[in-house]
Design a protein around this motif. Structure first.
Motif, PDB file in Angstrom:
ATOM      1  N   MET A 186       5.234   0.719  -4.290  1.00 13.48           N
ATOM      2  CA  MET A 186       6.291   1.270  -4.410  1.00 13.48           C
ATOM      3  C   MET A 186       7.189   0.693  -3.595  1.00 13.48           C
ATOM      4  O   MET A 186       6.893   0.081  -2.416  1.00 13.48           O
ATOM      5  CB  MET A 186       6.163   2.703  -3.840  1.00 13.48           C
ATOM      6  CG  MET A 186       5.340   3.420  -4.968  1.00 13.48           C
ATOM      7  SD  MET A 186       5.041   5.188  -4.359  1.00 13.48           S
ATOM      8  CE  MET A 186       6.567   6.066  -4.456  1.00 13.48           C
ATOM      9  N   THR A 187       8.421   0.612  -3.987  1.00 10.96           N
ATOM     10  CA  THR A 187       9.619  -0.043  -3.228  1.00 10.96           C
ATOM     11  C   THR A 187      10.642   1.015  -2.934  1.00 10.96           C
ATOM     12  O   THR A 187      10.940   1.713  -3.807  1.00 10.96           O
ATOM     13  CB  THR A 187      10.136  -1.279  -3.918  1.00 10.96           C
ATOM     14  OG1 THR A 187       9.100  -2.100  -4.151  1.00 10.96           O
ATOM     15  CG2 THR A 187      11.141  -1.977  -3.119  1.00 10.96           C
ATOM     16  N   HIS A 188      11.078   1.024  -1.398  1.00 14.22           N
ATOM     17  CA  HIS A 188      12.150   1.756  -1.082  1.00 14.22           C
ATOM     18  C   HIS A 188      12.890   1.112  -0.030  1.00 14.22           C
ATOM     19  O   HIS A 188      12.321   0.444   0.835  1.00 14.22           O
ATOM     20  CB  HIS A 188      11.530   3.258  -0.450  1.00 14.22           C
ATOM     21  CG  HIS A 188      12.524   4.101   0.010  1.00 14.22           C
ATOM     22  ND1 HIS A 188      13.678   4.748  -0.719  1.00 14.22           N
ATOM     23  CD2 HIS A 188      12.745   4.347   1.352  1.00 14.22           C
ATOM     24  CE1 HIS A 188      14.405   5.430  -0.040  1.00 14.22           C
ATOM     25  NE2 HIS A 188      13.942   5.447   1.261  1.00 14.22           N
ATOM     26  N   LYS A 189      14.178   0.973  -0.236  1.00 11.98           N
ATOM     27  CA  LYS A 189      15.247   0.349   0.789  1.00 11.98           C
ATOM     28  C   LYS A 189      15.021  -1.136   0.842  1.00 11.98           C
ATOM     29  O   LYS A 189      14.719  -1.557   1.752  1.00 11.98           O
ATOM     30  CB  LYS A 189      15.467   1.054   1.795  1.00 11.98           C
ATOM     31  CG  LYS A 189      15.954   2.464   1.825  1.00 11.98           C
ATOM     32  CD  LYS A 189      16.318   3.072   3.142  1.00 11.98           C
ATOM     33  CE  LYS A 189      16.908   4.174   3.024  1.00 11.98           C
ATOM     34  NZ  LYS A 189      17.174   5.122   4.294  1.00 11.98           N
ATOM     35  N   GLY A 190      14.322  -1.875  -0.009  1.00 10.41           N
ATOM     36  CA  GLY A 190      13.794  -3.408  -0.106  1.00 10.41           C
ATOM     37  C   GLY A 190      12.434  -3.595   0.645  1.00 10.41           C
ATOM     38  O   GLY A 190      12.235  -4.700   0.689  1.00 10.41           O
ATOM     39  N   VAL A 191      11.781  -2.238   0.970  1.00 15.09           N
ATOM     40  CA  VAL A 191      10.289  -2.526   1.522  1.00 15.09           C
ATOM     41  C   VAL A 191       9.342  -2.085   0.431  1.00 15.09           C
ATOM     42  O   VAL A 191       9.383  -0.765  -0.207  1.00 15.09           O
ATOM     43  CB  VAL A 191      10.491  -1.917   2.729  1.00 15.09           C
ATOM     44  CG1 VAL A 191       9.041  -1.721   3.175  1.00 15.09           C
ATOM     45  CG2 VAL A 191      11.290  -2.117   3.756  1.00 15.09           C
ATOM     46  N   THR A 192       8.592  -2.978   0.131  1.00 17.23           N
ATOM     47  CA  THR A 192       7.487  -2.347  -0.671  1.00 17.23           C
ATOM     48  C   THR A 192       6.056  -2.154  -0.181  1.00 17.23           C
ATOM     49  O   THR A 192       5.627  -3.204   0.778  1.00 17.23           O
ATOM     50  CB  THR A 192       7.424  -3.828  -1.729  1.00 17.23           C
ATOM     51  OG1 THR A 192       8.558  -4.098  -2.579  1.00 17.23           O
ATOM     52  CG2 THR A 192       5.978  -3.258  -2.736  1.00 17.23           C
ATOM     53  N   LEU A 193       5.559  -1.219  -0.199  1.00 18.87           N
ATOM     54  CA  LEU A 193       4.407  -0.767  -0.021  1.00 18.87           C
ATOM     55  C   LEU A 193       3.347  -1.143  -0.720  1.00 18.87           C
ATOM     56  O   LEU A 193       3.293  -0.529  -2.139  1.00 18.87           O
ATOM     57  CB  LEU A 193       4.225   0.942   0.489  1.00 18.87           C
ATOM     58  CG  LEU A 193       5.281   1.260   1.623  1.00 18.87           C
ATOM     59  CD1 LEU A 193       5.075   2.846   1.587  1.00 18.87           C
ATOM     60  CD2 LEU A 193       5.232   0.325   2.835  1.00 18.87           C
ATOM     61  N   ASP A 194       2.259  -1.796  -0.625  1.00 18.60           N
ATOM     62  CA  ASP A 194       1.381  -2.255  -1.379  1.00 18.60           C
ATOM     63  C   ASP A 194       0.307  -1.018  -1.413  1.00 18.60           C
ATOM     64  O   ASP A 194       0.379  -0.043  -0.732  1.00 18.60           O
ATOM     65  CB  ASP A 194       0.568  -3.364  -1.148  1.00 18.60           C
ATOM     66  CG  ASP A 194       0.065  -3.318   0.279  1.00 18.60           C
ATOM     67  OD1 ASP A 194      -0.575  -2.030   0.912  1.00 18.60           O
ATOM     68  OD2 ASP A 194      -0.475  -4.543   1.000  1.00 18.60           O
ATOM     69  N   VAL A 195      -0.653  -1.191  -2.626  1.00 18.03           N
ATOM     70  CA  VAL A 195      -1.611  -0.049  -2.800  1.00 18.03           C
ATOM     71  C   VAL A 195      -2.272   0.197  -1.479  1.00 18.03           C
ATOM     72  O   VAL A 195      -2.832   1.445  -1.359  1.00 18.03           O
ATOM     73  CB  VAL A 195      -2.604  -0.483  -3.922  1.00 18.03           C
ATOM     74  CG1 VAL A 195      -3.669   0.214  -4.254  1.00 18.03           C
ATOM     75  CG2 VAL A 195      -1.692  -0.558  -5.046  1.00 18.03           C
ATOM     76  N   GLU A 196      -2.846  -0.783  -0.812  1.00 16.39           N
ATOM     77  CA  GLU A 196      -3.623  -0.327   0.193  1.00 16.39           C
ATOM     78  C   GLU A 196      -2.880   0.480   1.289  1.00 16.39           C
ATOM     79  O   GLU A 196      -3.531   1.343   2.036  1.00 16.39           O
ATOM     80  CB  GLU A 196      -4.426  -1.628   0.917  1.00 16.39           C
ATOM     81  CG  GLU A 196      -5.710  -2.172   0.124  1.00 16.39           C
ATOM     82  CD  GLU A 196      -6.421  -1.101  -0.138  1.00 16.39           C
ATOM     83  OE1 GLU A 196      -6.962  -0.476   0.569  1.00 16.39           O
ATOM     84  OE2 GLU A 196      -6.760  -1.131  -1.414  1.00 16.39           O
ATOM     85  N   THR A 197      -1.624   0.028   1.551  1.00 13.21           N
ATOM     86  CA  THR A 197      -0.891   0.465   2.434  1.00 13.21           C
ATOM     87  C   THR A 197      -0.607   2.187   2.086  1.00 13.21           C
ATOM     88  O   THR A 197      -0.782   2.987   2.821  1.00 13.21           O
ATOM     89  CB  THR A 197       0.343  -0.121   2.905  1.00 13.21           C
ATOM     90  OG1 THR A 197       0.212  -1.396   3.283  1.00 13.21           O
ATOM     91  CG2 THR A 197       1.479   0.551   3.750  1.00 13.21           C
ATOM     92  N   LEU A 198      -0.423   2.390   0.794  1.00 11.53           N
ATOM     93  CA  LEU A 198      -0.148   3.779   0.281  1.00 11.53           C
ATOM     94  C   LEU A 198      -1.427   4.635   0.464  1.00 11.53           C
ATOM     95  O   LEU A 198      -1.486   5.757   0.714  1.00 11.53           O
ATOM     96  CB  LEU A 198       0.353   3.789  -1.178  1.00 11.53           C
ATOM     97  CG  LEU A 198       1.650   3.305  -1.225  1.00 11.53           C
ATOM     98  CD1 LEU A 198       1.942   2.845  -3.001  1.00 11.53           C
ATOM     99  CD2 LEU A 198       2.518   4.186  -0.859  1.00 11.53           C
ATOM    100  N   ARG A 199      -2.733   4.097   0.327  1.00  8.46           N
ATOM    101  CA  ARG A 199      -3.858   4.580   0.335  1.00  8.46           C
ATOM    102  C   ARG A 199      -4.189   5.155   1.806  1.00  8.46           C
ATOM    103  O   ARG A 199      -4.523   6.231   2.127  1.00  8.46           O
ATOM    104  CB  ARG A 199      -5.112   3.786  -0.262  1.00  8.46           C
ATOM    105  CG  ARG A 199      -5.237   3.684  -1.594  1.00  8.46           C
ATOM    106  CD  ARG A 199      -6.367   2.942  -2.109  1.00  8.46           C
ATOM    107  NE  ARG A 199      -6.330   2.912  -3.463  1.00  8.46           N
ATOM    108  CZ  ARG A 199      -6.689   2.038  -4.326  1.00  8.46           C
ATOM    109  NH1 ARG A 199      -7.306   0.710  -3.744  1.00  8.46           N
ATOM    110  NH2 ARG A 199      -6.878   1.860  -5.719  1.00  8.46           N
TER     111      ARG A 199
END
Length: 179
Positions: A142-155
């Motif tokens: 997911m991307t918000h304000k130009g920063v993408t969070l990868d799957v592992e970070t979201l988990r």
């Protein structure tokens, strides 16, 4: 005594139609889901399928995609349709669970940080004991304000905010061994 149900959230073909769909983590998710469902079925734990429905697009009933992903072969005890992120609002799920004296929920499905996490928080607030099985959830970057969070970070973020507050975060093996 604890009575348990497996809540399978939004593991539906609608997601495969979305532009963010990627099969990168899908094989591991499939294996984890199949192990979890089979383990629950072997222990006579009811499996509840939840499907997200919108008025239009791939999540509309008319689309033909609001059905289990093709790898799923189980027969759910019951199916509920939701229109919001959590599986409780206006679905009848809470009544169904309480009428069966179910007080422990195992959460799995799509998307880790959205519908699975939101359902977990609401379930906890309603007084259910919740086990969150992250490896049996799937999400996408997911991307918000130009920063993408990868799957592992979201988990990791989801596990961090749920553990000890709203749920116990466990693996499939840990979950099945605790039943």
């Amino acid at each position: 005594m604890s009575r348990t149900a497996l809540i399978n959230i939004d593991t539906q073909q609608s997601f495969e139609q979305r532009p963010f769909w990627t099969a990168a983590d899908f094989p591991a998710f499939q294996v984890a889901m199949q192990r979890l469902i089979a383990g629950c079925e072997q222990r006579d734990i009811p499996v509840v399928d939840i499907f997200h429905v919108d008025d239009q697009g791939p999540f509309s009933l008319e689309s033909g995609f609001v059905k289990p992903m093709s790898f799923l072969r189980h027969q759910p005890q019951v199916i509920f349709y939701k229109h919001v992120h959590n599986a409780f609002t206006d679905t009848g799920l809470d009544f169904w669970l309480r009428s069966r004296d179910i007080n422990h929920l195992i959460i799995c499905g799509l998307r880790t940080e959205q519908c699975c996490e939101t359902t977990t928080r609401v379930a906890s607030d309603l007084g259910y004991q919740v086990t969150f099985v992250t490896e049996a959830t799937l999400t996408f970057p997911m991307t918000h304000k130009g920063v993408t969070l990868d799957v592992e970070t979201l988990r990791h973020r989801t596990e961090t905010v749920l553990e000890g507050r709203f749920a116990s975060v466990k693996t499939v093996t840990e979950t099945l061994e605790a039943l």
